[in-house]
Design a protein around this motif. Structure first.
Motif, PDB file in Angstrom:
ATOM      1  N   VAL A   1       3.174  -1.550  11.228  1.00 42.96           N
ATOM      2  CA  VAL A   1       3.524  -1.573  10.275  1.00 42.96           C
ATOM      3  C   VAL A   1       4.832  -2.444   9.092  1.00 42.96           C
ATOM      4  CG1 VAL A   1       3.915   0.353   8.372  1.00 42.96           C
ATOM      5  CG2 VAL A   1       2.547   1.262   9.987  1.00 42.96           C
ATOM      6  N   HIS A   2       5.464  -2.511  10.811  1.00 46.32           N
ATOM      7  CA  HIS A   2       6.837  -2.587   9.839  1.00 46.32           C
ATOM      8  C   HIS A   2       6.711  -4.979  10.268  1.00 46.32           C
ATOM      9  CE1 HIS A   2      11.260  -3.695   8.995  1.00 46.32           C
ATOM     10  NE2 HIS A   2      11.557  -4.251   9.758  1.00 46.32           N
ATOM     11  N   PHE A   3       6.328  -4.972  11.020  1.00 48.33           N
ATOM     12  CA  PHE A   3       5.903  -6.532  10.985  1.00 48.33           C
ATOM     13  C   PHE A   3       4.658  -6.933  11.010  1.00 48.33           C
ATOM     14  CE2 PHE A   3       9.329  -4.899  14.607  1.00 48.33           C
ATOM     15  CZ  PHE A   3      10.675  -6.418  14.204  1.00 48.33           C
ATOM     16  N   VAL A   4       3.198  -6.926  11.181  1.00 51.50           N
ATOM     17  CA  VAL A   4       2.682  -7.335  10.021  1.00 51.50           C
ATOM     18  C   VAL A   4       2.604  -7.377   8.616  1.00 51.50           C
ATOM     19  CG1 VAL A   4      -0.346  -7.383  10.009  1.00 51.50           C
ATOM     20  CG2 VAL A   4       1.486  -6.853  12.206  1.00 51.50           C
ATOM     21  N   PRO A   5       2.497  -8.613   7.953  1.00 51.52           N
ATOM     22  CA  PRO A   5       2.777  -8.991   6.709  1.00 51.52           C
ATOM     23  C   PRO A   5       1.764  -7.900   5.653  1.00 51.52           C
ATOM     24  CG  PRO A   5       2.605 -10.987   7.704  1.00 51.52           C
ATOM     25  CD  PRO A   5       1.878  -9.422   8.593  1.00 51.52           C
ATOM     26  N   ASP A   6       1.809  -7.487   4.585  1.00 51.89           N
ATOM     27  CA  ASP A   6       1.426  -7.028   3.423  1.00 51.89           C
ATOM     28  C   ASP A   6       0.720  -5.649   4.078  1.00 51.89           C
ATOM     29  OD1 ASP A   6       2.150  -8.882   1.721  1.00 51.89           O
ATOM     30  OD2 ASP A   6       0.352 -10.777   2.786  1.00 51.89           O
ATOM     31  N   ILE A   7       0.994  -4.830   4.974  1.00 50.17           N
ATOM     32  CA  ILE A   7       0.045  -3.043   5.253  1.00 50.17           C
ATOM     33  C   ILE A   7       0.618  -2.628   3.952  1.00 50.17           C
ATOM     34  CG2 ILE A   7       0.107  -1.711   6.648  1.00 50.17           C
ATOM     35  CD1 ILE A   7      -0.421  -3.717   9.239  1.00 50.17           C
ATOM     36  N   PRO A   8       0.359  -1.846   2.831  1.00 45.23           N
ATOM     37  CA  PRO A   8       1.082  -1.006   2.180  1.00 45.23           C
ATOM     38  C   PRO A   8       1.505   0.488   3.179  1.00 45.23           C
ATOM     39  CG  PRO A   8      -1.289  -1.680   2.160  1.00 45.23           C
ATOM     40  CD  PRO A   8      -1.207  -2.169   3.159  1.00 45.23           C
ATOM     41  N   LEU A   9       2.378   1.332   2.697  1.00 48.14           N
ATOM     42  CA  LEU A   9       2.705   1.884   3.762  1.00 48.14           C
ATOM     43  C   LEU A   9       2.686   3.398   1.730  1.00 48.14           C
ATOM     44  CD1 LEU A   9       2.528   3.551   5.993  1.00 48.14           C
ATOM     45  CD2 LEU A   9       5.669   3.303   5.989  1.00 48.14           C
ATOM     46  N   ASN A  10       1.453   3.854   1.899  1.00 49.65           N
ATOM     47  CA  ASN A  10       1.357   4.744   1.366  1.00 49.65           C
ATOM     48  C   ASN A  10       0.796   6.144   1.207  1.00 49.65           C
ATOM     49  OD1 ASN A  10      -2.041   3.765   1.453  1.00 49.65           O
ATOM     50  ND2 ASN A  10      -1.890   2.666  -0.030  1.00 49.65           N
ATOM     51  N   GLY A  11       0.124   7.100   0.879  1.00 49.36           N
ATOM     52  CA  GLY A  11      -0.455   8.407   1.090  1.00 49.36           C
ATOM     53  C   GLY A  11      -1.341   8.131   2.572  1.00 49.36           C
ATOM     54  N   ILE A  12      -2.632   7.064   1.978  1.00 46.21           N
ATOM     55  CA  ILE A  12      -3.659   6.858   3.087  1.00 46.21           C
ATOM     56  C   ILE A  12      -3.340   5.646   4.214  1.00 46.21           C
ATOM     57  CG2 ILE A  12      -5.688   5.461   2.877  1.00 46.21           C
ATOM     58  CD1 ILE A  12      -6.075   5.426  -0.160  1.00 46.21           C
TER      59      ILE A  12
ATOM     60  N   GLY B   1      -1.681  12.979  -7.965  1.00 48.51           N
ATOM     61  CA  GLY B   1      -0.353  14.980  -7.799  1.00 48.51           C
ATOM     62  C   GLY B   1       1.120  14.619  -8.019  1.00 48.51           C
ATOM     63  N   GLY B   2       1.480  13.280  -7.113  1.00 47.27           N
ATOM     64  CA  GLY B   2       2.561  13.032  -6.359  1.00 47.27           C
ATOM     65  C   GLY B   2       3.250  13.602  -5.236  1.00 47.27           C
ATOM     66  N   MET B   3       4.120  13.014  -4.764  1.00 44.66           N
ATOM     67  CA  MET B   3       4.151  13.640  -2.885  1.00 44.66           C
ATOM     68  C   MET B   3       4.502  14.699  -2.681  1.00 44.66           C
ATOM     69  SD  MET B   3       7.116   9.860  -2.031  1.00 44.66           S
ATOM     70  CE  MET B   3       6.725  10.838  -0.482  1.00 44.66           C
ATOM     71  N   GLY B   4       5.031  15.417  -3.898  1.00 45.68           N
ATOM     72  CA  GLY B   4       5.983  17.284  -3.134  1.00 45.68           C
ATOM     73  C   GLY B   4       4.623  18.027  -3.247  1.00 45.68           C
ATOM     74  N   ALA B   5       3.446  18.183  -3.972  1.00 50.46           N
ATOM     75  CA  ALA B   5       2.349  18.028  -4.207  1.00 50.46           C
ATOM     76  C   ALA B   5       1.568  17.823  -2.864  1.00 50.46           C
ATOM     77  CB  ALA B   5       1.695  17.871  -5.953  1.00 50.46           C
TER      78      ALA B   5
END
Length: 430
Positions: A293-304, A59-63
């Motif tokens: 999250v910043h230093f460990v490679p490849d951790i995706p920061l998404n809604g989950i 639904g997008g970020m706002g929703a």
């Protein structure tokens, strides 16, 4: 006078949750126009929501922020109506609700489950206040309702009443399982309700399969907002730290006492320590999560992943601190290095953070046992989603229940034998 001041500051600190709801509402109107936002919100409400469904992608970020705000506000209102005071478990439950509102929970799929718990209380003639913590955590099985109503392929004439019935039944059964699950895990699985929901999910998954309903696991992700989410998390961490430190040196003294706690259920840190100590604990945990999250490679920061971190931070009031979570994190990282698994896999990234469910094992038995627990959790966790069909959002709690049973039973067995031998030697000397 001092007592009055303390009560004032305690009440002021508890405004954190209403303020959080207000900020989520503000954020919801910052990304899309109001029409687009509500269209996205409708998509979220009508989504099957089975693991892993990132509501940013639906639904997008706002929703998604609006969904998190509405779910939190609803639960705050329920607590207000029931005149229930906040404690550590309730605080953890509310933040976990907020976290999972980014990937699986909404008002439609939560209400039938709550109703089931209320009906359970009515039939047992007990006050709902006695089961309010279970009620808050019960929405971990909310995709069950969404799947039956919107994802089963049945007509709405059949799917709507059936989905509501499944949710009520799950909520009705849950309280009966929780006490037994606590004994099973020895109190070493902080996501104890997640273990029970996993068992319920297995049975529903089996029933659906029996009657020919296809349950498809899915992975819907949106990784396009990583920078914003990182700075939002960092801001939350710093605000918690700063607010905690306004309590002066007593906060650090009491924090030193807090990190000596094992965290074994039921550990209500808020009952023992001032709220500013809890916020300082929240700040340290969320700051370390930001660094990972910043230093460990490849951790995706998404809604989950964002929701996952918000969820575990709430347990800073209910069992976790840096001393007991670092060993299980080390165990999880060792597994990743040996297996050459990738953190870009969302399930691996989630497990890295949710392995903190087993932190009490490290708190009770020490660093080595904590490392073993973290490693074991990562080893078997990948099999559990397919086992329970994706209905239990607290899948890591389901897995952690078995790990906690396995590890603490073995450790206690050898500890008991060692005590018997020591007692035998002592009797011989006497």
């Amino acid at each position: 006078m001092q007592a009055i001041k303390r009560i004032y500051y305690e009440l002021k600190s508890l405004l954190f949750l209403p303020v959080l709801a207000f900020l989520l509402l503000i954020l919801s109107f910052c990304f899309e126009d109001i029409v687009t936002m509500f269209e996205g919100y409708a998509k979220i409400m009508l989504s099957p929501s089975i693991l892993l469904t990132d509501y940013f992608a639906v639904g997008g970020m706002g929703a998604t922020f609006f969904n998190a705000a509405t779910v939190l506000i609803f639960n705050i209102v329920v607590l207000k109506i029931l005149k229930i005071d906040y404690n550590g478990p309730i605080f953890a439950g509310l933040l976990m609700i907020v976290g999972f509102s980014f990937f699986g929970k909404n008002l439609i799929n939560t209400l039938p489950i709550y109703l089931g718990v209320f009906i359970h209380c009515y039939f047992r003639r007990v006050n709902i206040k006695s089961f309010i913590v279970i009620t808050l955590f019960s929405s971990g099985i909310s995709p069950l309702v969404s799947y039956v109503v919107f994802g089963s392929g049945l007509s709405y004439f059949a799917s709507v009443p059936l989905g509501i019935l499944c949710g009520i039944l799950a909520g009705f059964i849950l309280p009966s399982l929780v006490e037994g699950a606590l004994k099973f895990s020895g109190g070493y699985n902080l996501y104890n309700v997640g273990f029970c929901l996993g068992i319920i999910s297995v049975f529903f998954y089996g029933l659906f399969t029996l009657f020919g309903l296809e349950v498809k696991l899915q992975t819907l992700l949106d990784d396009t907002h990583q920078t914003f989410l990182f700075y939002l998390l960092l801001t939350i961490a710093l605000l918690c730290l700063v607010y905690g430190l306004t309590g002066g040196k007593n906060v650090l003294i009491n924090y030193y006492k807090l990190v000596k706690e094992s965290g074994r259920l039921i550990s209500d840190f808020k009952e023992k320590y001032a709220i500013k100590v809890i916020f300082f604990n929240m700040g340290t945990i969320s700051l370390v999560c930001c660094l990972i999250v910043h230093f460990v490679p490849d951790i995706p920061l998404n809604g989950i992943m964002f929701g996952t971190i918000i969820s575990i931070v709430g347990f800073a009031a209910y069992g976790i601190h840096l001393v007991n979570i670092i060993p299980v994190w080390i165990g999880a990282l060792i597994y990743v290095l040996i297996s050459k698994d990738q953190f870009s896999s969302i399930s691996t990234g989630m497990a890295l953070f949710f392995v903190t469910s087993l932190a009490p094992l490290a708190g009770q038995y020490g660093i080595f046992v904590g490392i073993i627990a973290g490693f074991s959790h990562m080893l078997i966790n990948p099999f559990f989603v397919s086992f329970q069909g994706g209905f239990d959002l607290y899948n890591n709690g389901f897995c952690a229940g078995f790990v906690a049973f396995f590890v603490h039973t073995i450790v206690e067995h050898f500890s008991f034998r060692k005590k018997i031998k020591e007692r035998f030697k002592q009797n011989k000397l006497e």
